[in-house]
Motif scaffolding. Structure first.
Motif, PDB file in Angstrom:
ATOM      1  N   LEU A 251       0.974  -1.343  -0.080  1.00  0.00           N
ATOM      2  CA  LEU A 251       0.076   0.127  -0.105  1.00  0.00           C
ATOM      3  C   LEU A 251       0.831   1.306  -0.079  1.00  0.00           C
ATOM      4  O   LEU A 251       0.601   2.341  -0.589  1.00  0.00           O
ATOM      5  CB  LEU A 251      -0.850  -0.083   1.224  1.00  0.00           C
ATOM      6  N   CYS A 252       1.954   1.232   0.631  1.00  0.00           N
ATOM      7  CA  CYS A 252       3.050   2.391   0.893  1.00  0.00           C
ATOM      8  C   CYS A 252       3.424   2.651  -0.830  1.00  0.00           C
ATOM      9  O   CYS A 252       3.407   3.555  -1.210  1.00  0.00           O
ATOM     10  CB  CYS A 252       4.176   2.040   1.677  1.00  0.00           C
ATOM     11  N   GLU A 253       3.751   1.538  -1.450  1.00  0.00           N
ATOM     12  CA  GLU A 253       4.085   1.769  -2.826  1.00  0.00           C
ATOM     13  C   GLU A 253       3.335   2.400  -3.723  1.00  0.00           C
ATOM     14  O   GLU A 253       3.388   3.225  -4.740  1.00  0.00           O
ATOM     15  CB  GLU A 253       4.588   0.559  -3.396  1.00  0.00           C
ATOM     16  N   GLN A 254       1.972   2.332  -3.265  1.00  0.00           N
ATOM     17  CA  GLN A 254       1.008   2.881  -4.119  1.00  0.00           C
ATOM     18  C   GLN A 254       0.554   4.381  -3.882  1.00  0.00           C
ATOM     19  O   GLN A 254       0.310   5.309  -4.547  1.00  0.00           O
ATOM     20  CB  GLN A 254      -0.539   2.140  -3.941  1.00  0.00           C
ATOM     21  N   HIS A 255       0.829   4.850  -2.682  1.00  0.00           N
ATOM     22  CA  HIS A 255       0.719   6.270  -2.256  1.00  0.00           C
ATOM     23  C   HIS A 255       1.703   6.940  -1.666  1.00  0.00           C
ATOM     24  O   HIS A 255       1.543   8.139  -1.489  1.00  0.00           O
ATOM     25  CB  HIS A 255      -0.465   5.918  -1.000  1.00  0.00           C
ATOM     26  N   ALA A 256       2.830   6.503  -1.491  1.00  0.00           N
ATOM     27  CA  ALA A 256       4.208   7.245  -1.091  1.00  0.00           C
ATOM     28  C   ALA A 256       5.182   7.207  -1.871  1.00  0.00           C
ATOM     29  O   ALA A 256       5.211   6.711  -2.912  1.00  0.00           O
ATOM     30  CB  ALA A 256       4.468   6.669   0.377  1.00  0.00           C
ATOM     31  N   ASP A 257       6.333   7.956  -1.587  1.00  0.00           N
ATOM     32  CA  ASP A 257       7.419   8.118  -2.403  1.00  0.00           C
ATOM     33  C   ASP A 257       8.789   7.572  -1.932  1.00  0.00           C
ATOM     34  O   ASP A 257       9.668   7.149  -2.510  1.00  0.00           O
ATOM     35  CB  ASP A 257       7.690   9.633  -2.363  1.00  0.00           C
ATOM     36  N   VAL A 258       8.805   7.326  -0.371  1.00  0.00           N
ATOM     37  CA  VAL A 258       9.764   6.626   0.237  1.00  0.00           C
ATOM     38  C   VAL A 258       9.218   5.646   1.213  1.00  0.00           C
ATOM     39  O   VAL A 258       8.288   6.076   2.039  1.00  0.00           O
ATOM     40  CB  VAL A 258      10.965   7.573   1.059  1.00  0.00           C
ATOM     41  N   VAL A 259       9.700   4.406   1.442  1.00  0.00           N
ATOM     42  CA  VAL A 259       9.025   3.525   2.567  1.00  0.00           C
ATOM     43  C   VAL A 259      10.023   3.568   3.569  1.00  0.00           C
ATOM     44  O   VAL A 259      11.505   3.074   3.164  1.00  0.00           O
ATOM     45  CB  VAL A 259       8.714   2.176   1.752  1.00  0.00           C
ATOM     46  N   GLN A 260       9.536   3.688   4.728  1.00  0.00           N
ATOM     47  CA  GLN A 260      10.596   3.790   6.042  1.00  0.00           C
ATOM     48  C   GLN A 260      10.449   2.024   6.570  1.00  0.00           C
ATOM     49  O   GLN A 260       9.240   1.659   6.580  1.00  0.00           O
ATOM     50  CB  GLN A 260      10.098   4.365   7.187  1.00  0.00           C
ATOM     51  N   ILE A 261      11.627   1.684   6.896  1.00  0.00           N
ATOM     52  CA  ILE A 261      11.427   0.326   7.764  1.00  0.00           C
ATOM     53  C   ILE A 261      12.140   0.779   8.985  1.00  0.00           C
ATOM     54  O   ILE A 261      13.151   1.345   9.127  1.00  0.00           O
ATOM     55  CB  ILE A 261      12.353  -0.694   7.113  1.00  0.00           C
ATOM     56  N   GLY A 262      11.283   0.605  10.027  1.00  0.00           N
ATOM     57  CA  GLY A 262      11.537   1.285  11.380  1.00  0.00           C
ATOM     58  C   GLY A 262      12.722   0.370  12.102  1.00  0.00           C
ATOM     59  O   GLY A 262      13.014  -0.748  11.711  1.00  0.00           O
ATOM     60  N   ALA A 263      13.124   0.870  13.153  1.00  0.00           N
ATOM     61  CA  ALA A 263      13.898   0.466  14.046  1.00  0.00           C
ATOM     62  C   ALA A 263      13.925  -1.082  14.335  1.00  0.00           C
ATOM     63  O   ALA A 263      14.502  -1.986  14.512  1.00  0.00           O
ATOM     64  CB  ALA A 263      14.307   1.201  15.420  1.00  0.00           C
ATOM     65  N   ARG A 264      12.647  -1.372  14.943  1.00  0.00           N
ATOM     66  CA  ARG A 264      11.857  -2.574  15.246  1.00  0.00           C
ATOM     67  C   ARG A 264      11.816  -3.500  14.252  1.00  0.00           C
ATOM     68  O   ARG A 264      11.683  -4.680  14.314  1.00  0.00           O
ATOM     69  CB  ARG A 264      10.606  -2.455  15.955  1.00  0.00           C
ATOM     70  N   ASN A 265      12.000  -3.318  12.984  1.00  0.00           N
ATOM     71  CA  ASN A 265      11.884  -4.186  11.853  1.00  0.00           C
ATOM     72  C   ASN A 265      13.299  -3.993  10.947  1.00  0.00           C
ATOM     73  O   ASN A 265      13.226  -4.735   9.969  1.00  0.00           O
ATOM     74  CB  ASN A 265      10.740  -3.887  11.020  1.00  0.00           C
ATOM     75  N   MET A 266      14.298  -3.608  11.577  1.00  0.00           N
ATOM     76  CA  MET A 266      15.565  -3.441  10.897  1.00  0.00           C
ATOM     77  C   MET A 266      16.159  -4.581  10.356  1.00  0.00           C
ATOM     78  O   MET A 266      16.684  -5.127   9.538  1.00  0.00           O
ATOM     79  CB  MET A 266      16.733  -2.950  11.622  1.00  0.00           C
ATOM     80  N   GLN A 267      15.623  -6.146  11.201  1.00  0.00           N
ATOM     81  CA  GLN A 267      15.975  -7.322  10.935  1.00  0.00           C
ATOM     82  C   GLN A 267      14.910  -8.245  10.602  1.00  0.00           C
ATOM     83  O   GLN A 267      15.253  -9.235  10.592  1.00  0.00           O
ATOM     84  CB  GLN A 267      16.925  -7.667  12.047  1.00  0.00           C
ATOM     85  N   ASN A 268      13.904  -7.526  10.105  1.00  0.00           N
ATOM     86  CA  ASN A 268      12.764  -8.407   9.381  1.00  0.00           C
ATOM     87  C   ASN A 268      13.313  -8.514   7.996  1.00  0.00           C
ATOM     88  O   ASN A 268      12.972  -7.822   7.047  1.00  0.00           O
ATOM     89  CB  ASN A 268      11.551  -7.465   9.501  1.00  0.00           C
ATOM     90  N   PHE A 269      13.876  -9.709   7.785  1.00  0.00           N
ATOM     91  CA  PHE A 269      14.580  -9.870   6.396  1.00  0.00           C
ATOM     92  C   PHE A 269      13.758  -9.958   5.485  1.00  0.00           C
ATOM     93  O   PHE A 269      14.013  -9.629   4.493  1.00  0.00           O
ATOM     94  CB  PHE A 269      15.885 -10.932   6.766  1.00  0.00           C
ATOM     95  N   ALA A 270      12.346 -10.712   5.534  1.00  0.00           N
ATOM     96  CA  ALA A 270      11.410 -11.015   4.565  1.00  0.00           C
ATOM     97  C   ALA A 270      10.879  -9.511   4.151  1.00  0.00           C
ATOM     98  O   ALA A 270      10.740  -9.491   2.851  1.00  0.00           O
ATOM     99  CB  ALA A 270      10.356 -11.456   5.146  1.00  0.00           C
ATOM    100  N   LEU A 271      10.817  -8.564   5.118  1.00  0.00           N
ATOM    101  CA  LEU A 271      10.345  -7.387   4.657  1.00  0.00           C
ATOM    102  C   LEU A 271      11.530  -6.495   3.895  1.00  0.00           C
ATOM    103  O   LEU A 271      11.052  -5.806   2.828  1.00  0.00           O
ATOM    104  CB  LEU A 271       9.833  -6.508   6.193  1.00  0.00           C
TER     105      LEU A 271
END
Ligand code: PEP
Ligand code: MN
Length: 279
Positions: free
Chosen positions: A111-131
């Motif tokens: 959804l971010c890809e459809q509506h935003a310009d930059v996608v943030q991956i936050g501190a809590r997901n820094m090692q969410n490798f699938a994401l």
């Protein structure tokens, strides 16, 4: 063995020149200082539109705002979701400011890809490798925040997952780490800025809002980040900090932010002159 584990694509050895790209008309990593600002979370149309118009007026470059909020407690406000993304898109339409917003899973990333310009991956997901790998197959630049207990090497390896999937546009962000210090929400590790510049060609931003957790301490640390040579700063600004639904204690009020921006621009111009003199 150590070499095999290292960040190959993200390392300075792989690429001597700084990575630089544009988001809309904003150049990132080209030596200038990028100011990304906005509320922690999108709360209402009035809130995001009024703050976006204000930010445009005082010369911010990028608008931030969370539609999907990773929260420590399940009882805290978790964001407006898709509705928040639509409000951000409306704010971009009204101001021309490109939008940076956080994805917390593969569904929100889409959804971010459809509506935003930059996608943030936050501190809590820094090692969410699938994401990370999904963002690496996506089309938006990735704003990757350092995990609160992650080393620089681990941050670079997380960036490597994105690069390795074919997306070269990654922005790193220092946002404070956990230490024994209790005077502040996290400890801002400012010396990671020159360390990152040695280790990688990727641009590094600094977020003093989450690091200090106190709005009155944000300006001094933002100025220090600019002086240290950060590619940009990320700052939380709320039209009425006392009413914020998340991170209100660290949100700058508009007036304080306006004077900070002019001081940041002054530091950035001195820095540019100094760099040119060194060359
Ligand atoms: C944020 O940018 O609002 C945020 C949740 O940041 P972090 O991931 O650094 O805590
Ligand atoms: Mn926040």
């Amino acid at each position: 063995v150590a070499v095999e584990r290292g960040a190959r694509l993200a390392s300075r050895d792989a690429r001597a020149e700084d990575t630089s790209f544009t988001v809309g008309t904003v150049r990132i990593g080209g030596g200038g200082l990028v100011v990304c600002a906005g509320p922690c979370a999108v709360e209402s149309e009035e809130q995001i539109l009024s703050v976006a118009r204000f930010l445009r007026g005082v010369g911010a470059d990028l608008l931030r705002g969370g539609a999907y909020k990773p929260r420590t407690s399940p009882y805290s406000f978790r964001g407006l979701g898709r509705e928040g993304l639509l409000l951000l898109a409306r704010a971009r339409e009204a101001t021309g400011l490109p939008v940076v917003t956080e994805a917390i899973d593969e569904e929100s990333l889409e959804l971010c890809e459809q509506h935003a310009d930059v996608v943030q991956i936050g501190a809590r997901n820094m090692q969410n490798f699938a994401l990370l790998r999904r963002a690496g197959r996506g089309k938006l630049p990735v704003f990757l925040k350092r995990g609160m207990s992650a080393t620089l090497d681990e941050l670079l390896l997380s960036a490597e997952h994105v690069l390795n999937e074919g997306n070269p546009r990654v922005i790193l962000c220092e946002r404070g780490i956990r230490t024994f210090s209790t005077h502040s929400r996290y400890t801002l590790d400012l010396s990671v800025v020159p360390a990152a510049q040695e280790a990688t060609h990727l641009p590094i931003f600094v977020d003093p809002s989450h690091a200090t957790g106190k709005s009155r301490r944000v300006a001094s640390m933002a100025l220090a980040a600019a002086a240290a040579g950060a590619a940009g700063v990320m700052l939380e600004v709320h039209p009425r900090p006392g009413e914020a639904m998340s991170d209100g204690s660290q949100a700058m009020a508009p007036a304080a932010f306006a004077s900070l921006v002019s001081e940041l621009r002054a530091i950035a111009s001195i820095r540019t002159t100094a760099t040119e003199t060194l060359r």
